[in-house]
Design a protein around this motif. Structure first.
Motif, PDB file in Angstrom:
ATOM      1  N   HIS A   1      25.942   8.758   4.768  1.00 36.24           N
ATOM      2  CA  HIS A   1      24.764   8.380   3.986  1.00 36.24           C
ATOM      3  C   HIS A   1      23.685   7.784   4.883  1.00 36.24           C
ATOM      4  CE1 HIS A   1      26.855   4.475   4.208  1.00 36.24           C
ATOM      5  NE2 HIS A   1      25.662   3.916   4.013  1.00 36.24           N
ATOM      6  N   LEU A   2      22.462   7.965   4.444  1.00 34.98           N
ATOM      7  CA  LEU A   2      21.299   7.303   5.030  1.00 34.98           C
ATOM      8  C   LEU A   2      21.084   6.005   4.256  1.00 34.98           C
ATOM      9  CD1 LEU A   2      19.163  10.508   4.883  1.00 34.98           C
ATOM     10  CD2 LEU A   2      19.520   9.326   7.048  1.00 34.98           C
ATOM     11  N   HIS A   3      21.111   4.893   4.959  1.00 34.95           N
ATOM     12  CA  HIS A   3      20.824   3.602   4.334  1.00 34.95           C
ATOM     13  C   HIS A   3      19.332   3.344   4.537  1.00 34.95           C
ATOM     14  CE1 HIS A   3      21.500  -0.707   3.316  1.00 34.95           C
ATOM     15  NE2 HIS A   3      20.522  -0.891   4.191  1.00 34.95           N
ATOM     16  N   VAL A   4      18.578   3.326   3.447  1.00 33.14           N
ATOM     17  CA  VAL A   4      17.117   3.294   3.533  1.00 33.14           C
ATOM     18  C   VAL A   4      16.585   2.080   2.785  1.00 33.14           C
ATOM     19  CG1 VAL A   4      14.994   4.606   3.213  1.00 33.14           C
ATOM     20  CG2 VAL A   4      17.176   5.819   3.494  1.00 33.14           C
ATOM     21  N   SER A   5      15.807   1.264   3.476  1.00 36.39           N
ATOM     22  CA  SER A   5      15.227   0.081   2.846  1.00 36.39           C
ATOM     23  C   SER A   5      13.707   0.132   2.910  1.00 36.39           C
ATOM     24  CB  SER A   5      15.719  -1.197   3.531  1.00 36.39           C
ATOM     25  OG  SER A   5      15.111  -2.332   2.931  1.00 36.39           O
ATOM     26  N   PHE A   6      13.103  -0.378   1.851  1.00 40.64           N
ATOM     27  CA  PHE A   6      11.651  -0.523   1.787  1.00 40.64           C
ATOM     28  C   PHE A   6      11.282  -2.006   1.688  1.00 40.64           C
ATOM     29  CE2 PHE A   6      12.619   3.732   0.585  1.00 40.64           C
ATOM     30  CZ  PHE A   6      11.573   4.505   1.069  1.00 40.64           C
ATOM     31  N   LEU A   7      12.208  -2.859   2.128  1.00 43.93           N
ATOM     32  CA  LEU A   7      12.011  -4.302   2.126  1.00 43.93           C
ATOM     33  C   LEU A   7      11.920  -4.820   3.551  1.00 43.93           C
ATOM     34  CD1 LEU A   7      14.758  -5.271  -0.483  1.00 43.93           C
ATOM     35  CD2 LEU A   7      12.319  -5.007  -0.929  1.00 43.93           C
ATOM     36  N   THR A   8      11.506  -6.079   3.679  1.00 50.23           N
ATOM     37  CA  THR A   8      11.495  -6.743   4.973  1.00 50.23           C
ATOM     38  C   THR A   8      12.789  -7.533   5.120  1.00 50.23           C
ATOM     39  OG1 THR A   8       9.091  -6.928   4.891  1.00 50.23           O
ATOM     40  CG2 THR A   8      10.246  -8.358   6.445  1.00 50.23           C
ATOM     41  N   GLU A   9      13.717  -7.031   5.942  1.00 50.62           N
ATOM     42  CA  GLU A   9      14.990  -7.706   6.221  1.00 50.62           C
ATOM     43  C   GLU A   9      15.707  -8.178   4.958  1.00 50.62           C
ATOM     44  OE1 GLU A   9      16.187  -7.478   9.024  1.00 50.62           O
ATOM     45  OE2 GLU A   9      14.498  -7.157  10.357  1.00 50.62           O
ATOM     46  N   PRO A  10      16.240  -7.255   4.153  1.00 49.82           N
ATOM     47  CA  PRO A  10      16.808  -7.636   2.844  1.00 49.82           C
ATOM     48  C   PRO A  10      18.246  -8.128   2.928  1.00 49.82           C
ATOM     49  CG  PRO A  10      16.948  -5.283   3.141  1.00 49.82           C
ATOM     50  CD  PRO A  10      16.282  -5.814   4.380  1.00 49.82           C
ATOM     51  N   LEU A  11      18.492  -9.270   3.590  1.00 55.91           N
ATOM     52  CA  LEU A  11      19.867  -9.712   3.792  1.00 55.91           C
ATOM     53  C   LEU A  11      20.185 -11.094   3.241  1.00 55.91           C
ATOM     54  CD1 LEU A  11      20.478  -8.353   7.382  1.00 55.91           C
ATOM     55  CD2 LEU A  11      21.324  -7.445   5.238  1.00 55.91           C
ATOM     56  N   GLU A  12      19.227 -11.785   2.625  1.00 58.00           N
ATOM     57  CA  GLU A  12      19.505 -13.084   2.028  1.00 58.00           C
ATOM     58  C   GLU A  12      20.658 -12.938   1.038  1.00 58.00           C
ATOM     59  OE1 GLU A  12      19.146 -16.147  -1.031  1.00 58.00           O
ATOM     60  OE2 GLU A  12      18.836 -14.047  -1.322  1.00 58.00           O
ATOM     61  N   PRO A  13      21.598 -13.870   0.883  1.00 64.31           N
ATOM     62  CA  PRO A  13      21.537 -15.260   1.311  1.00 64.31           C
ATOM     63  C   PRO A  13      22.365 -15.573   2.549  1.00 64.31           C
ATOM     64  CG  PRO A  13      23.246 -15.054  -0.309  1.00 64.31           C
ATOM     65  CD  PRO A  13      22.696 -13.669  -0.065  1.00 64.31           C
ATOM     66  N   TRP A  14      22.633 -14.629   3.388  1.00 64.58           N
ATOM     67  CA  TRP A  14      23.544 -14.865   4.508  1.00 64.58           C
ATOM     68  C   TRP A  14      22.834 -15.598   5.640  1.00 64.58           C
ATOM     69  CZ3 TRP A  14      27.882 -13.913   2.378  1.00 64.58           C
ATOM     70  CH2 TRP A  14      27.955 -12.947   1.381  1.00 64.58           C
ATOM     71  N   LEU A  15      23.311 -16.775   5.945  1.00 64.66           N
ATOM     72  CA  LEU A  15      22.713 -17.623   6.969  1.00 64.66           C
ATOM     73  C   LEU A  15      23.672 -17.748   8.142  1.00 64.66           C
ATOM     74  CD1 LEU A  15      20.523 -19.698   7.875  1.00 64.66           C
ATOM     75  CD2 LEU A  15      21.896 -21.434   6.730  1.00 64.66           C
ATOM     76  N   ALA A  16      23.187 -17.507   9.342  1.00 63.83           N
ATOM     77  CA  ALA A  16      24.039 -17.565  10.527  1.00 63.83           C
ATOM     78  C   ALA A  16      23.718 -18.788  11.371  1.00 63.83           C
ATOM     79  CB  ALA A  16      23.837 -16.312  11.370  1.00 63.83           C
TER      80      ALA A  16
END
Length: 380
Positions: A322-337
């Motif tokens: 699959h192609l993972h396609v995002s139209f957002l800016t860094e859509p990874l919240e709530p993961w904090l490192a």
């Protein structure tokens, strides 16, 4: 009082106040609600702002860390005086989406890839990934204004049911009670219809919702692909979506993304219908390239795929089918490192969105293109 004076007092009607109890003013409880954070509208648009509601019975919190509501409880007597020093108890119960798969940390962690489960549990324990709405009271005794203020924070178990995940907060004092339903939801998402005859269908979806702007763009792209003439024999006339967002957004196991309706998984193109992966004999590289070109044309910010095609931003071997396609800016919240080098299971860095106030992180920025705006080069 002697008998003579008592008789005079009764005769003249002066003694009623001596024998009757002074009536006590009744107590009432009122609530105000101040919401601060990302607000979404039924058409999927969003803005950061505040809402103030009096005696509200519910609030919807967007699943973005940093969103909160201030629930103010005010106790007053019937004569208008604030009820000072009154004890209030507050408790929280699951209202909807009550199963352990959404509310228990170990059961939730088991819905993620095995290599990520320890991190999921750690994030829950840290309070960064929330299975219920956390709250904190300013005090459990009313202040000089007869008030107790309760801060309610967002959570991420929004779900895929008819109603979004919600908690019920109950504040009690004596025989008085006030309740607040706290919902977790990305409002405005729309269901993806299966219309292969119109160029777009789905396969294997659990969450099957997207932002309406993104769905409209993909439908136009699918229609344009359907109209392409002289495709190789067996090549499908439609695009297939294999990953989207839960009905109400929020956490979407086993994905770390797909939370806001702005990210989608699309099957690569093959010379036969059904599943296809990079390396398969029926995988068609040029046809897949032309789909990637179209996604870039629509404004995709990130494309993850196992084949190093032009326009693919991240080549990851675990994205062969699959192609993972995002139209957002860094859509990874709530993961904090704790550091920028830690990656999630999709090979991307963790992010904390608590202090981000740019809607492009949560609402897809999709270019509005018509069917005739797309052009495909399949080669020979």
């Amino acid at each position: 009082m002697n008998r003579r004076n008592a008789l005079i007092c009764v005769a003249l009607g002066f003694c009623a106040h001596l024998s009757a109890k002074t009536p006590q003013p009744t107590l009432s409880i009122n609530t105000n609600l101040d919401y601060d954070g990302l607000i979404t509208t039924p058409n999927g648009k969003a803005y950061f702002g505040q809402q103030w509601l009096e005696n509200a019975s519910e609030v919807t919190l967007y699943p973005k860390n940093g969103n909160s509501a201030l629930w103010t409880l005010t106790l007053t007597y019937s004569d208008g005086r604030p009820a000072v020093g009154k004890a209030i108890t507050i408790n929280s119960t699951y209202n909807t989406l009550t199963t352990s798969s959404w509310r228990d940390k170990n059961t939730m962690a088991n819905r993620f890839p095995s290599g990520s489960r320890a991190t999921v549990i750690q994030r829950i324990d840290q309070g960064l990934f929330r299975l219920r709405a956390p709250y904190e009271a300013s005090s459990l005794v009313t202040d000089a204004n007869g008030q107790v203020k309760v801060t309610v924070n967002n959570f991420h178990s929004c779900g895929n049911e008819q109603q979004p995940g919600s908690d019920k907060l109950t504040a009690s004092t004596g025989n008085l009670q006030a309740q607040l339903i706290v919902k977790c939801a990305v409002t405005g998402l729309v269901n993806i219809p299966d219309r292969a005859s119109e160029g777009l269908t789905t396969a294997g979806l659990v969450g099957r919702h997207l932002h309406p702007d993104l769905l409209s763009a993909l439908q136009n792209l699918g229609q344009a692909w359907k109209n392409v003439q002289n495709k190789p024999v067996g090549m499908p006339n439609y695009l297939t979506i294999t990953g989207a967002t839960m009905r109400w957004g929020g956490i979407n196991p086993p994905h770390f993304t797909h939370k806001f309706g702005g990210t989608v998984d699309i099957r690569p193109i093959g010379t036969s219908s059904g599943p296809v992966s990079v390396g398969d004999a029926h995988y068609h590289r040029q046809a897949t390239q032309t789909i990637v070109d179209a996604l870039v044309q629509l404004g995709a910010t990130k494309i993850i795929f196992a084949d190093n095609l032009k326009g693919v931003t991240d080549v990851k071997s675990n994205h062969r089918n699959h192609l993972h396609v995002s139209f957002l800016t860094e859509p990874l919240e709530p993961w904090l490192a704790p550091n920028d080098n830690e990656l999630d299971s999709e090979g991307e860095a963790w992010h904390d969105y608590s202090n981000i106030y740019d809607t492009s992180y949560f609402v897809p920025q999709v270019k509005s293109l018509q069917v005739t705006d797309f052009h495909f080069e399949l080669g020979k």
